[in-house]
Scaffold this motif. Structure first.
Motif, short mmCIF file in Angstrom:
data_model
loop_
_atom_site.label_atom_id
_atom_site.label_comp_id
_atom_site.label_asym_id
_atom_site.label_seq_id
_atom_site.Cartn_x
_atom_site.Cartn_y
_atom_site.Cartn_z
N ALA A 110 8.47 -21.41 3.92
CA ALA A 110 7.31 -21.49 3.02
C ALA A 110 6.83 -22.92 2.89
N VAL A 114 2.65 -21.88 -0.67
CA VAL A 114 3.24 -20.54 -0.69
C VAL A 114 4.51 -20.55 -1.55
N HIS A 128 5.66 -13.44 7.04
CA HIS A 128 4.27 -13.77 7.34
C HIS A 128 3.72 -12.73 8.31
N TYR A 146 1.61 -12.94 2.99
CA TYR A 146 2.92 -13.56 2.75
C TYR A 146 3.68 -12.67 1.76
#
Length: 238
Positions: A110, A114, A128, A146
């Motif tokens: 991440a 995110v 993802h 996500y």
């Protein structure tokens, strides 16, 4: 008891709508001139003009002075209020063909944005997904998704051409809230290519956050060609 016949202009509207639904009249198709339709149905040109005017106001047809009348490009219509919506179900419910292309599905570290959304440390693993949704073969939505693998470790093992991410999540998590934000944007080169649109076509970008109680389940970026997609909302007062 004698059945009441529908108005003449309504019969013309029905004929045109049936032709569009059966794909006899495709998007961009030029309709016969009003005088020709008037002769075919044995009515006045004024009657034909009313039918076409009604369908133009509904966004079904496009009328150009001095040129003629064309079938408008169809748009996927989605609600910002109905949070349980599923794009595949919406398209099929309208009698159109849905299919999806899974462009990417992986576990990635991440980034700061995110990670902050999921309350994780930067570099923590997140799922993802990049998915292209089509209606009748035409790209209508590019979905970048996500997902926090804490909710379902097998997210990256799914075939999202067979089940949409939203449908998958609804089966795994008790969803309690959705949040949407909408922007008008121009697509980058990769997005233009995937959506099959020119560089100057504006798009609708919807950011969707999906919550289970007080924890974020997924962070989704939905990109729609402006000419093919419409968002609406309806709410009661009182």
């Amino acid at each position: 008891m004698t059945a009441t016949r529908s108005p003449r202009y309504q019969r013309i509207k029905t004929y045109l709508l049936d032709g569009i639904r059966s794909r006899q009249f495709l998007p961009g198709h030029k309709l016969p001139p009003e005088l020709e339709l008037a002769r075919t149905f044995g009515v006045s040109r004024m009657t034909v003009s009313k039918a076409i005017r009604d369908l133009t106001e509904d966004g079904v047809l496009l009328r150009f002075a001095g040129d003629g009348t064309y079938v408008a490009e169809s748009k996927v219509e989605a609600s910002l209020v109905d949070n349980g919506q599923d794009i595949a179900a919406e398209i099929v419910a309208r009698g159109h063909a849905y299919n999806a292309e899974q462009l990417l599905l992986e576990t990635v570290p991440a980034d700061e944005d995110v990670a902050a959304r999921f309350a994780l440390q930067p570099g923590a693993p997140v799922c993802h997904l990049l998915l292209l949704h089509r209606e009748d073969g035409l790209a209508v939505q590019l979905e970048e998704h996500y997902f926090n693998p804490q909710w379902a470790a097998d997210f990256t093992e799914q075939d999202f051409t067979r089940v949409t991410p939203l449908a998958f999540i609804q089966r795994r998590c008790p969803l309690t809230g959705f949040e949407h934000a909408v922007w008008a944007v121009l697509p980058n080169l990769a997005e233009q290519y995937r959506l099959g649109i020119p560089s100057d076509e504006p798009c609708l970008l919807v950011i969707r956050l999906v919550w289970s109680h007080h924890r974020l389940v997924s962070f989704v970026r939905l990109l729609h060609p402006g000419s093919r997609y419409m968002l609406h909302a309806r709410a009661g007062i009182g």
